[in-house]
Write an enzyme that holds these catalytic residues in place. Structure first.
Site, PDB file in Angstrom:
ATOM      1  N   HIS A 225       6.293  -3.738   0.493  1.00 57.29           N
ATOM      2  CA  HIS A 225       4.815  -3.410   0.720  1.00 57.29           C
ATOM      3  C   HIS A 225       4.706  -3.735   2.258  1.00 57.29           C
ATOM      4  CE1 HIS A 225       3.443  -2.592  -3.142  1.00 57.29           C
ATOM      5  NE2 HIS A 225       3.834  -3.654  -3.718  1.00 57.29           N
TER       6      HIS A 225
ATOM      7  N   CYS B  12       3.821   0.951   3.686  1.00 53.95           N
ATOM      8  CA  CYS B  12       2.470   1.383   4.091  1.00 53.95           C
ATOM      9  C   CYS B  12       2.450   0.478   5.589  1.00 53.95           C
ATOM     10  CB  CYS B  12       1.374   1.056   3.221  1.00 53.95           C
ATOM     11  SG  CYS B  12       1.312   2.100   1.707  1.00 53.95           S
TER      12      CYS B  12
END
EC number: 3.4.22.61
Length: 451
Positions: free
Chosen positions: A290, A333
């Site tokens: 992440h 991301c």
């Protein structure tokens, strides 16, 4: 069109240069002496039929030949096949009938520049008759000499992995010289390819390829101080497997780490910062996790700055990698925004499962120093997509492109441009979202990964 008419029509389209190339590629099946009487493609096809390499209903060998000499027009017009289909077919080495070593030699001969040709003529003055040295096909003559040597008792030991084990000889020195000059495509604006324009990529292994693969974020979810409740990254193991396979084929030493906290990520990279890369050509680090603006998350939910991670490998901090390419691929991301795309129902791929994102301001992501390449899955502030079954858009496209295009001699920036195009054409049907990867680099030379 019947079988015979098809062969005749293809033969009529092949010129003398095509024929010379085909004859060289067929040397494993038709030796030099028997090729002396072959003056046109029809006779070549006849010899191949006698050898059982061309049969009605089985034109796979002919397709492979036309593919390697770049006559894709004949594949399409006469054999109902195209370049992309052949790339997929030949991705499996078991489907190839022409040896990789012969294909490599053929590609080298096609890439010889005029300046290199003059050097070869000088080196070959005592090996090839002067009448042939005056011919522009001297590169084919050179390959013929290499072939004569290759058929000796050491033939089976001759490979891209172990050529240095062969006993020294004039021909072997010529072969190695040719590989040194021609192991990557020549510059468009230059007659020659010199070491100051192309990064060296000759050691085996090329270098380390680290894969930090974060899947389990239960630690972050257990921490009540965390504002973001991060989901487990389903599908990331598909990316890890694809990266391992791809860079192993490109001769990197694969080292993988699963479910690392932010501090552990720093410790791993600090360890490789102090490692000796003297006999390595390159360093690669892939981080699957992440992320947010300028950071990736450890499995504990803590941030690790991308800039800090890349800075471990500057020339002053890691001298043994000074002047060598340092490559980072980050699948994470870089924000929570969705890139919107214009709906095009005809272009959507049907999904039977829901896509996920890897998200939950810093400095530039790489140091202001030469020889870095950072491949980000997405631009700043935006999400990147992960298929829980098949892996992420970016990593899967990257690995497929590297496997297909590195053997074709494409440099890394050309490959990453193709990855941008591929990923940007994908759609998140649920959110009508798009994704655009973003390479950032301070490379000073062309970078190739010869397979």
């Amino acid at each position: 069109m019947d079988f015979q008419s098809c062969l005749y029509a293809i033969a009529e389209e092949l010129g003398s240069e095509d024929l010379a190339a085909l004859k060289f590629l067929c040397l494993d099946y038709i030796p030099h002496k028997k090729q002396e009487t072959i003056e046109d493609a029809q006779k070549l096809f006849l010899r191949l039929r006698e050898k059982g390499m061309l049969e009605e209903g089985n034109l796979s060998f002919l397709k492979e030949l036309l593919f390697h000499i770049s006559r894709w027009d004949l594949l399409v017009n006469f054999l109902d096949c195209n370049r992309e289909e052949m790339v997929r077919e030949l991705r499996d080495p078991d489907n190839a009938q022409i040896s990789p070593y012969r294909v490599m030699l053929f590609k080298l001969s096609e890439e010889v520049s005029e300046l290199e040709l003059r050097s070869f003529k000088f080196l070959l003055n005592n090996e090839i008759p002067k009448c042939k040295l005056e011919d522009d096909l001297v590169n084919k003559s050179l390959l013929g000499k290499i072939e004569d040597y290759e058929r000796s008792s050491t033939e089976r030991r001759m490979s891209l992995e172990g050529r240095e084990e062969l006993p020294p000889s004039v021909l072997d020195e010529m072969s190695l010289k040719m590989a040194e000059l021609c192991d990557s495509p020549r510059e468009q604006d230059s007659e020659s390819r010199t070491s100051d324009k192309v990064y060296q990529m000759k050691n085996k292994p090329r270098g380390y390829c680290l894969i930090i693969n974060n899947h389990d974020f239960s630690k972050a979810r257990e921490d009540i101080t965390q504002l973001r409740k991060m989901k487990d990254r389903k599908g990331t193991d598909c990316d890890k497997e694809a990266l391992s396979k791809t860079f192993k084929e490109l001769h990197f030493e694969i080292v993988s780490y699963d479910d690392c906290t932010a501090n552990e990520i720093h410790e791993i990279l600090e360890g490789y910062q102090s490692a000796d890369h003297k006999n390595k050509d390159c360093f690669i680090c892939c981080i699957l996790s992440h992320g947010d603006k300028g950071v990736v998350y450890g499995t504990d939910g803590k941030e690790a700055s991308i800039y800090d991670l890349t800075s471990y490998f500057t020339g002053s901090k890691c001298p043994s990698l000074s002047g060598k390419p340092k490559i980072f691929f980050i699948q994470a991301c870089q924000g929570s925004n969705f890139q919107k795309g214009v709906p095009d129902e005809a272009g959507f791929e049907q999904q039977n499962h829901t896509l996920e994102v890897d998200s939950s301001s810093h400095k530039n992501y790489i140091p202001d120093e030469a020889d870095f390449l950072l491949g980000m899955a997405t631009v700043k502030n935006c999400v990147s997509y992960r298929d829980p079954v098949n892996g992420t858009w970016y990593i899967q496209s990257l690995c497929q492109s590297l496997r297909e295009r590195c053997p074709q001699g494409d440099d890394i920036l050309s490959i990453l441009t193709g990855v941008n195009y591929d990923v940007s054409n994908k759609d998140d049907r649920r959110n009508k979202g798009k994704q655009m990867p973003q390479p950032t680099f301070t490379l000073r030379k062309k970078l190739f990964f010869p397979p």
